[in-house]
Design a protein around this motif. Structure first.
Motif, PDB file in Angstrom:
ATOM      1  N   MET A  52       0.837  -1.177   0.000  1.00  0.00           N
ATOM      2  CA  MET A  52       0.000   0.000   0.000  1.00  0.00           C
ATOM      3  C   MET A  52       0.887   1.248   0.000  1.00  0.00           C
ATOM      4  SD  MET A  52      -3.059   0.971   2.627  1.00  0.00           S
ATOM      5  CE  MET A  52      -4.333   0.050   1.829  1.00  0.00           C
ATOM      6  N   LEU A  53       0.556   2.201  -0.854  1.00  0.00           N
ATOM      7  CA  LEU A  53       1.380   3.405  -0.986  1.00  0.00           C
ATOM      8  C   LEU A  53       1.379   4.271   0.266  1.00  0.00           C
ATOM      9  CD1 LEU A  53       0.666   4.542  -4.643  1.00  0.00           C
ATOM     10  CD2 LEU A  53       2.720   3.468  -3.734  1.00  0.00           C
ATOM     11  N   THR A  54       0.315   4.213   1.067  1.00  0.00           N
ATOM     12  CA  THR A  54       0.272   5.047   2.267  1.00  0.00           C
ATOM     13  C   THR A  54       1.331   4.644   3.284  1.00  0.00           C
ATOM     14  OG1 THR A  54      -1.464   3.654   3.203  1.00  0.00           O
ATOM     15  CG2 THR A  54      -2.159   5.660   2.048  1.00  0.00           C
ATOM     16  N   ASN A  55       1.914   3.473   3.108  1.00  0.00           N
ATOM     17  CA  ASN A  55       3.027   3.091   3.974  1.00  0.00           C
ATOM     18  C   ASN A  55       4.287   3.875   3.636  1.00  0.00           C
ATOM     19  OD1 ASN A  55       1.431   1.196   5.260  1.00  0.00           O
ATOM     20  ND2 ASN A  55       2.059  -0.458   3.912  1.00  0.00           N
ATOM     21  N   PHE A  56       4.328   4.441   2.432  1.00  0.00           N
ATOM     22  CA  PHE A  56       5.523   5.150   1.975  1.00  0.00           C
ATOM     23  C   PHE A  56       5.308   6.645   1.761  1.00  0.00           C
ATOM     24  CE2 PHE A  56       5.744   0.788   0.362  1.00  0.00           C
ATOM     25  CZ  PHE A  56       6.917   0.375   0.976  1.00  0.00           C
ATOM     26  N   TYR A  57       4.086   7.012   1.421  1.00  0.00           N
ATOM     27  CA  TYR A  57       3.793   8.409   1.082  1.00  0.00           C
ATOM     28  C   TYR A  57       2.579   8.906   1.859  1.00  0.00           C
ATOM     29  CZ  TYR A  57       6.690   7.383  -2.951  1.00  0.00           C
ATOM     30  OH  TYR A  57       7.722   7.009  -3.767  1.00  0.00           O
ATOM     31  N   GLN A  58       2.567  10.207   2.103  1.00  0.00           N
ATOM     32  CA  GLN A  58       1.408  10.835   2.720  1.00  0.00           C
ATOM     33  C   GLN A  58       1.129  12.137   1.979  1.00  0.00           C
ATOM     34  OE1 GLN A  58       1.786  11.685   6.885  1.00  0.00           O
ATOM     35  NE2 GLN A  58      -0.361  12.142   7.105  1.00  0.00           N
ATOM     36  N   PHE A  59      -0.118  12.318   1.592  1.00  0.00           N
ATOM     37  CA  PHE A  59      -0.549  13.529   0.902  1.00  0.00           C
ATOM     38  C   PHE A  59      -1.147  14.459   1.940  1.00  0.00           C
ATOM     39  CE2 PHE A  59      -3.836  15.879  -1.524  1.00  0.00           C
ATOM     40  CZ  PHE A  59      -3.003  16.497  -2.425  1.00  0.00           C
ATOM     41  N   THR A  60      -0.562  15.635   2.115  1.00  0.00           N
ATOM     42  CA  THR A  60      -0.999  16.580   3.134  1.00  0.00           C
ATOM     43  C   THR A  60      -1.330  17.917   2.478  1.00  0.00           C
ATOM     44  OG1 THR A  60       0.466  15.530   4.738  1.00  0.00           O
ATOM     45  CG2 THR A  60      -0.360  17.703   5.295  1.00  0.00           C
ATOM     46  N   ILE A  61      -2.437  18.513   2.940  1.00  0.00           N
ATOM     47  CA  ILE A  61      -2.876  19.820   2.442  1.00  0.00           C
ATOM     48  C   ILE A  61      -2.987  20.751   3.641  1.00  0.00           C
ATOM     49  CG2 ILE A  61      -4.722  21.098   1.296  1.00  0.00           C
ATOM     50  CD1 ILE A  61      -5.545  18.412  -0.014  1.00  0.00           C
ATOM     51  N   ASP A  62      -2.434  21.942   3.519  1.00  0.00           N
ATOM     52  CA  ASP A  62      -2.569  22.968   4.548  1.00  0.00           C
ATOM     53  C   ASP A  62      -3.679  23.911   4.105  1.00  0.00           C
ATOM     54  OD1 ASP A  62      -2.252  24.639   6.687  1.00  0.00           O
ATOM     55  OD2 ASP A  62      -0.273  25.386   6.087  1.00  0.00           O
ATOM     56  N   LEU A  63      -4.831  23.803   4.757  1.00  0.00           N
ATOM     57  CA  LEU A  63      -6.003  24.586   4.359  1.00  0.00           C
ATOM     58  C   LEU A  63      -5.872  26.027   4.815  1.00  0.00           C
ATOM     59  CD1 LEU A  63      -8.630  21.914   5.398  1.00  0.00           C
ATOM     60  CD2 LEU A  63      -7.784  22.391   3.100  1.00  0.00           C
ATOM     61  N   ASN A  64      -6.416  26.936   4.013  1.00  0.00           N
ATOM     62  CA  ASN A  64      -6.338  28.350   4.371  1.00  0.00           C
ATOM     63  C   ASN A  64      -7.511  28.750   5.253  1.00  0.00           C
ATOM     64  OD1 ASN A  64      -8.583  28.901   2.724  1.00  0.00           O
ATOM     65  ND2 ASN A  64      -7.324  29.476   0.985  1.00  0.00           N
ATOM     66  N   HIS A  65      -7.559  30.015   5.636  1.00  0.00           N
ATOM     67  CA  HIS A  65      -8.573  30.512   6.562  1.00  0.00           C
ATOM     68  C   HIS A  65      -9.986  30.502   5.982  1.00  0.00           C
ATOM     69  CE1 HIS A  65      -7.566  34.059   4.185  1.00  0.00           C
ATOM     70  NE2 HIS A  65      -8.760  34.509   4.480  1.00  0.00           N
ATOM     71  N   ARG A  66     -10.142  30.395   4.686  1.00  0.00           N
ATOM     72  CA  ARG A  66     -11.464  30.372   4.057  1.00  0.00           C
ATOM     73  C   ARG A  66     -12.159  29.017   4.211  1.00  0.00           C
ATOM     74  NH1 ARG A  66     -10.801  33.572  -1.622  1.00  0.00           N
ATOM     75  NH2 ARG A  66     -10.554  35.625  -0.717  1.00  0.00           N
ATOM     76  N   PHE A  67     -11.402  27.987   4.478  1.00  0.00           N
ATOM     77  CA  PHE A  67     -11.951  26.643   4.601  1.00  0.00           C
ATOM     78  C   PHE A  67     -12.438  26.439   6.041  1.00  0.00           C
ATOM     79  CE2 PHE A  67     -12.068  22.078   4.587  1.00  0.00           C
ATOM     80  CZ  PHE A  67     -12.414  21.780   3.284  1.00  0.00           C
ATOM     81  N   PRO A  68     -13.668  25.935   6.226  1.00  0.00           N
ATOM     82  CA  PRO A  68     -14.222  25.800   7.584  1.00  0.00           C
ATOM     83  C   PRO A  68     -13.654  24.595   8.343  1.00  0.00           C
ATOM     84  CG  PRO A  68     -15.796  24.990   5.984  1.00  0.00           C
ATOM     85  CD  PRO A  68     -14.633  25.540   5.206  1.00  0.00           C
ATOM     86  N   VAL A  69     -12.359  24.635   8.635  1.00  0.00           N
ATOM     87  CA  VAL A  69     -11.675  23.516   9.286  1.00  0.00           C
ATOM     88  C   VAL A  69     -12.317  23.195  10.632  1.00  0.00           C
ATOM     89  CG1 VAL A  69      -9.490  22.698  10.240  1.00  0.00           C
ATOM     90  CG2 VAL A  69      -9.494  24.042   8.147  1.00  0.00           C
ATOM     91  N   GLU A  70     -12.554  24.216  11.449  1.00  0.00           N
ATOM     92  CA  GLU A  70     -13.102  23.982  12.788  1.00  0.00           C
ATOM     93  C   GLU A  70     -14.498  23.373  12.732  1.00  0.00           C
ATOM     94  OE1 GLU A  70     -12.840  27.687  14.835  1.00  0.00           O
ATOM     95  OE2 GLU A  70     -10.660  27.686  14.836  1.00  0.00           O
ATOM     96  N   GLU A  71     -15.275  23.744  11.733  1.00  0.00           N
ATOM     97  CA  GLU A  71     -16.629  23.219  11.590  1.00  0.00           C
ATOM     98  C   GLU A  71     -16.613  21.760  11.136  1.00  0.00           C
ATOM     99  OE1 GLU A  71     -20.428  23.990   8.703  1.00  0.00           O
ATOM    100  OE2 GLU A  71     -19.145  25.698   9.172  1.00  0.00           O
ATOM    101  N   ILE A  72     -15.764  21.439  10.191  1.00  0.00           N
ATOM    102  CA  ILE A  72     -15.712  20.085   9.634  1.00  0.00           C
ATOM    103  C   ILE A  72     -14.896  19.148  10.523  1.00  0.00           C
ATOM    104  CG2 ILE A  72     -14.965  18.706   7.665  1.00  0.00           C
ATOM    105  CD1 ILE A  72     -15.508  21.161   5.919  1.00  0.00           C
ATOM    106  N   PHE A  73     -13.834  19.655  11.099  1.00  0.00           N
ATOM    107  CA  PHE A  73     -12.952  18.856  11.949  1.00  0.00           C
ATOM    108  C   PHE A  73     -12.861  19.483  13.341  1.00  0.00           C
ATOM    109  CE2 PHE A  73     -11.353  18.414   7.581  1.00  0.00           C
ATOM    110  CZ  PHE A  73     -11.422  17.041   7.426  1.00  0.00           C
TER     111      PHE A  73
END
Length: 58
Positions: A1-22
Motif C-alpha cells: 500500500m502506498l500510504t506506507n511510503f507516502y502521505q498527501f498533506t494539504i494545509d487549508l487556508n482561513h477560508r476553509f471551515p476547518v473547525e466546523e468540519i474537523f
C-alpha cells in the motif's frame, strides 16, 4: 500500500471551515485519511443545495 511510503498533506487556508468540519483539530493540515469526512460534507452540502434549488423552482 502506498500510504506506507507516502502521505498527501494539504494545509487549508482561513477560508476553509476547518473547525466546523474537523472539530477539536488544532491544525489546518489534512491528509488522505480525512478525505472520507470531506466527501461526506460535500455530499451533504450538495443535497442541501439541490433541495434549495428544487424549492426555489416551484
Amino acid at each position: 500500500m502506498l500510504t506506507n511510503f507516502y502521505q498527501f498533506t494539504i494545509d487549508l487556508n482561513h477560508r476553509f471551515p476547518v473547525e466546523e468540519i474537523f472539530p477539536n483539530r488544532e491544525s489546518s493540515l489534512i491528509n488522505q485519511n480525512d478525505f472520507g469526512v470531506l466527501l461526506n460534507r460535500i455530499t451533504n452540502d450538495l443535497e442541501i443545495m439541490e433541495g434549495n434549488t428544487l424549492a426555489e423552482s416551484k
